[in-house]
Design a protein around this motif. Structure first.
Motif, PDB file in Angstrom:
ATOM      1  N   MET A   1      28.880  63.583 -85.569  1.00  0.00           N
ATOM      2  CA  MET A   1      28.902  63.437 -84.107  1.00  0.00           C
ATOM      3  C   MET A   1      29.081  61.980 -83.711  1.00  0.00           C
ATOM      4  O   MET A   1      29.002  61.087 -84.532  1.00  0.00           O
ATOM      5  CB  MET A   1      27.605  63.997 -83.514  1.00  0.00           C
ATOM      6  CG  MET A   1      27.659  65.506 -83.356  1.00  0.00           C
ATOM      7  SD  MET A   1      28.887  66.023 -82.134  1.00  0.00           S
ATOM      8  CE  MET A   1      29.398  67.573 -82.824  1.00  0.00           C
ATOM      9  N   ARG A   4      26.184  56.431 -80.837  1.00  0.00           N
ATOM     10  CA  ARG A   4      25.715  56.028 -79.518  1.00  0.00           C
ATOM     11  C   ARG A   4      26.281  54.667 -79.173  1.00  0.00           C
ATOM     12  O   ARG A   4      26.543  53.850 -80.025  1.00  0.00           O
ATOM     13  CB  ARG A   4      24.191  55.980 -79.516  1.00  0.00           C
ATOM     14  CG  ARG A   4      23.612  57.369 -79.509  1.00  0.00           C
ATOM     15  CD  ARG A   4      22.135  57.318 -79.345  1.00  0.00           C
ATOM     16  NE  ARG A   4      21.768  56.641 -78.100  1.00  0.00           N
ATOM     17  CZ  ARG A   4      20.539  56.706 -77.608  1.00  0.00           C
ATOM     18  NH1 ARG A   4      19.628  57.386 -78.213  1.00  0.00           N
ATOM     19  NH2 ARG A   4      20.252  56.073 -76.491  1.00  0.00           N
ATOM     20  N   THR A  75      31.345  62.493 -74.925  1.00  0.00           N
ATOM     21  CA  THR A  75      30.081  62.328 -75.647  1.00  0.00           C
ATOM     22  C   THR A  75      29.795  60.852 -75.899  1.00  0.00           C
ATOM     23  O   THR A  75      28.674  60.383 -75.744  1.00  0.00           O
ATOM     24  CB  THR A  75      30.130  63.104 -76.979  1.00  0.00           C
ATOM     25  OG1 THR A  75      30.370  64.483 -76.679  1.00  0.00           O
ATOM     26  CG2 THR A  75      28.829  62.976 -77.758  1.00  0.00           C
ATOM     27  N   HIS A  82      24.516  64.542 -77.799  1.00  0.00           N
ATOM     28  CA  HIS A  82      24.861  65.030 -79.133  1.00  0.00           C
ATOM     29  C   HIS A  82      26.265  65.632 -79.100  1.00  0.00           C
ATOM     30  O   HIS A  82      26.994  65.593 -80.083  1.00  0.00           O
ATOM     31  CB  HIS A  82      23.834  66.073 -79.563  1.00  0.00           C
ATOM     32  CG  HIS A  82      24.106  66.668 -80.900  1.00  0.00           C
ATOM     33  ND1 HIS A  82      23.902  65.972 -82.073  1.00  0.00           N
ATOM     34  CD2 HIS A  82      24.581  67.885 -81.254  1.00  0.00           C
ATOM     35  CE1 HIS A  82      24.235  66.744 -83.094  1.00  0.00           C
ATOM     36  NE2 HIS A  82      24.660  67.907 -82.628  1.00  0.00           N
ATOM     37  N   GLY A  83      26.628  66.213 -77.969  1.00  0.00           N
ATOM     38  CA  GLY A  83      27.944  66.819 -77.834  1.00  0.00           C
ATOM     39  C   GLY A  83      28.236  67.149 -76.383  1.00  0.00           C
ATOM     40  O   GLY A  83      27.354  67.052 -75.517  1.00  0.00           O
ATOM     41  N   GLY A 228      21.658  66.367 -75.335  1.00  0.00           N
ATOM     42  CA  GLY A 228      21.149  65.878 -76.609  1.00  0.00           C
ATOM     43  C   GLY A 228      20.967  67.039 -77.572  1.00  0.00           C
ATOM     44  O   GLY A 228      21.249  68.198 -77.243  1.00  0.00           O
ATOM     45  N   GLU A 229      20.489  66.735 -78.757  1.00  0.00           N
ATOM     46  CA  GLU A 229      20.392  67.733 -79.811  1.00  0.00           C
ATOM     47  C   GLU A 229      19.477  68.898 -79.432  1.00  0.00           C
ATOM     48  O   GLU A 229      19.720  70.044 -79.815  1.00  0.00           O
ATOM     49  CB  GLU A 229      19.883  67.059 -81.094  1.00  0.00           C
ATOM     50  CG  GLU A 229      20.484  67.655 -82.327  1.00  0.00           C
ATOM     51  CD  GLU A 229      20.426  66.714 -83.521  1.00  0.00           C
ATOM     52  OE1 GLU A 229      19.986  65.551 -83.361  1.00  0.00           O
ATOM     53  OE2 GLU A 229      20.821  67.164 -84.605  1.00  0.00           O
ATOM     54  N   GLU A 230      18.451  68.606 -78.646  1.00  0.00           N
ATOM     55  CA  GLU A 230      17.470  69.623 -78.275  1.00  0.00           C
ATOM     56  C   GLU A 230      18.115  70.824 -77.594  1.00  0.00           C
ATOM     57  O   GLU A 230      17.726  71.960 -77.815  1.00  0.00           O
ATOM     58  CB  GLU A 230      16.441  68.964 -77.337  1.00  0.00           C
ATOM     59  CG  GLU A 230      15.257  69.842 -77.007  1.00  0.00           C
ATOM     60  CD  GLU A 230      14.328  69.176 -75.988  1.00  0.00           C
ATOM     61  OE1 GLU A 230      14.518  67.982 -75.668  1.00  0.00           O
ATOM     62  OE2 GLU A 230      13.409  69.870 -75.519  1.00  0.00           O
ATOM     63  N   PHE A 232      21.807  71.149 -77.034  1.00  0.00           N
ATOM     64  CA  PHE A 232      23.243  71.363 -77.223  1.00  0.00           C
ATOM     65  C   PHE A 232      23.556  72.692 -77.924  1.00  0.00           C
ATOM     66  O   PHE A 232      24.448  73.432 -77.500  1.00  0.00           O
ATOM     67  CB  PHE A 232      23.889  70.189 -77.971  1.00  0.00           C
ATOM     68  CG  PHE A 232      25.379  70.322 -78.043  1.00  0.00           C
ATOM     69  CD1 PHE A 232      26.160  70.083 -76.920  1.00  0.00           C
ATOM     70  CD2 PHE A 232      26.002  70.722 -79.212  1.00  0.00           C
ATOM     71  CE1 PHE A 232      27.535  70.235 -76.955  1.00  0.00           C
ATOM     72  CE2 PHE A 232      27.388  70.881 -79.251  1.00  0.00           C
ATOM     73  CZ  PHE A 232      28.148  70.637 -78.129  1.00  0.00           C
TER      74      PHE A 232
END
Ligand SMILES: *Cc1c(COP(=O)(O)O)cnc(C)c1O
Length: 401
Positions: A1, A4, A75, A82-83, A228-230, A232
């Motif tokens: 991915m 940042r 992104t 995260h995506g 974010g990853e939480e 996505f």
């Protein structure tokens, strides 16, 4: 991915993002890959196929380098993402995010100054699924905090608010949502992550209508959801289940728009501020609703939380009738009359926000008076002096009954 962003360099990021060598080949921009079917080399290749992640050929609905490059660029522009998922319109992106997070029995808190089609989803999309929506005043934090219950699973924010441009304390509203176990989503179309890095400011999910600033040329419809990853994975699951995909042609246009996004925003913001300042000095104008304007409502929060603004703001006429307002708008020559915004061309529309609010009072106390009617302007890339001259002659036409 995506990596940042290490430092704040929006113009450079807008130029370099999403341009991976394996997608662009020898040319500067990712070519338009039109295709439903991706061919495999042999049966063994086919058997190895079906990778679940994005960025691998599988089938047209899963996209091609043209769409992946745009999603990847977005992104990279959104710190903490995260995506990014691409939807065929901004409205589809909002609906997709809501459906990705909410389940039967859940309660959604929606800001009262939300974009009107988002408000309509409460009744037409969410209620039939057993999801309850409660509207709140984003400027009344104690009332917002009190509105949470055990079933509150998400909040939908928008700042500045649609049409009326209130700036709310997004970091605090998002913090409270997190404390209460609810996901915070924001319609971040106005500022884009360049002006308001929503995830960095505490939101879980950042939604944009790419139709506006990212497209920038009034020739495409598209939306995006970054998280974010939480969140996505869950959002992507719903996205795939809904069969969402954007055309490669539109994705290429949006990627092209993205390259000039920072300079277009900077130009429109500067011109908008100049025009807002000029309007604030006019006797025909009761209020200028422009967060970038010192002294205007929301300016202090905007200055605290935003890195930049854009060309969209509103103002209210002083003591004029709907006929006056229509004469003013009809007399404009450089401003088109139309919905949407964020294009290279300036636009004007009348609005009556009172009909679109159920919790907030419009106009608010202190701004009310007789016959104060709203006009929203989207400032494009024309010379500010020409736009001011156009407004000046239209003011004269307004009072020339
Ligand atoms: C226009 C707009 C949308 C919807 O975008 P479409 O691409 O037209 O569906 C969503 N939110 C805001 C704030 C908008 O102005």
């Amino acid at each position: 991915m995506s990596e940042r962003r290490k430092e704040d360099r929006p113009k450079t990021d807008a130029v370099t993002s999403g341009r991976r060598a394996e997608w662009t080949g020898a040319v500067v921009s990712p070519p338009v890959w039109r295709g439903s079917t991706h061919l495999y080399a042999d049966c063994a290749d086919l058997a190895r196929g079906r990778p679940d992640g994005d960025g691998h050929f599988y089938y047209g609905r899963r996209g091609s380098p043209t769409q992946w490059a745009l999603a990847d660029a977005l992104t990279q522009l959104e710190p903490g993402a995260h995506g990014t998922l691409l939807y065929p319109s901004g409205v589809a992106a909002i609906a997709g995010a809501l459906l990705g997070v909410l389940r039967q029995g859940d309660v959604l808190l929606m800001t009262d100054n939300v974009y009107q089609p988002s408000r309509a989803m409460a009744r037409t999309l969410l209620a039939p699924l057993g999801i309850e929506t409660r509207f709140f005043d984003p400027l009344d934090i104690p009332a917002y905090e009190a509105a949470f219950c055990d079933r509150t699973k998400a909040v939908l924010l928008e700042s500045p608010g649609s049409l009326t441009m209130e700036v709310c304390d997004v970091p605090e509203l998002a913090r409270i949502a997190r404390e209460k176990g609810a996901a915070s989503m924001i319609d971040n179309t106005w500022a884009s992550p360049l002006g308001f890095p929503a995830l960095e400011r505490g939101c879980d999910i950042s939604i944009m209508s790419l139709t506006k600033h990212v497209g920038g040329h009034s020739d495409l419809l598209m939306g995006s959801v970054a998280a974010g990853e939480e969140w996505f994975g869950k959002l992507r699951e719903t996205y795939l289940a809904l069969g969402q995909v954007v055309s490669p042609d539109d994705a290429a246009l949006a990627s092209r728009g993205l390259r000039t996004l920072p300079i277009r925003l900077q130009q429109s913001e500067g011109a908008a501020l100049e025009i807002a300042q000029w309007l604030a000095g006019r006797a025909e104008v009761a209020e200028v609703l422009c967060p970038m304007l010192p002294g205007a409502p929301g300016h202090e929060l905007w200055q605290r939380d935003f890195k930049s603004g854009c060309g969209l703001f509103s103002f209210m006429l002083e003591g004029r009738s709907p006929a006056h307002r229509a004469r003013l708008i009809d007399a404009l020559r450089l401003f088109g009359i139309g919905y949407s915004w964020g294009g290279f061309e300036s636009l004007a529309i009348p609005f009556d926000a009172a009909r679109a609010r159920t919790v907030m009072r419009w106009p608010p106390a202190g701004m009310d008076g007789d016959n104060r009617l709203g006009i929203r302007l989207s400032i494009g890339l024309e010379d500010a002096a020409d736009l001011i001259a156009d407004l000046e002659q239209a003011f004269a036409a307004m009072d020339n009954e």
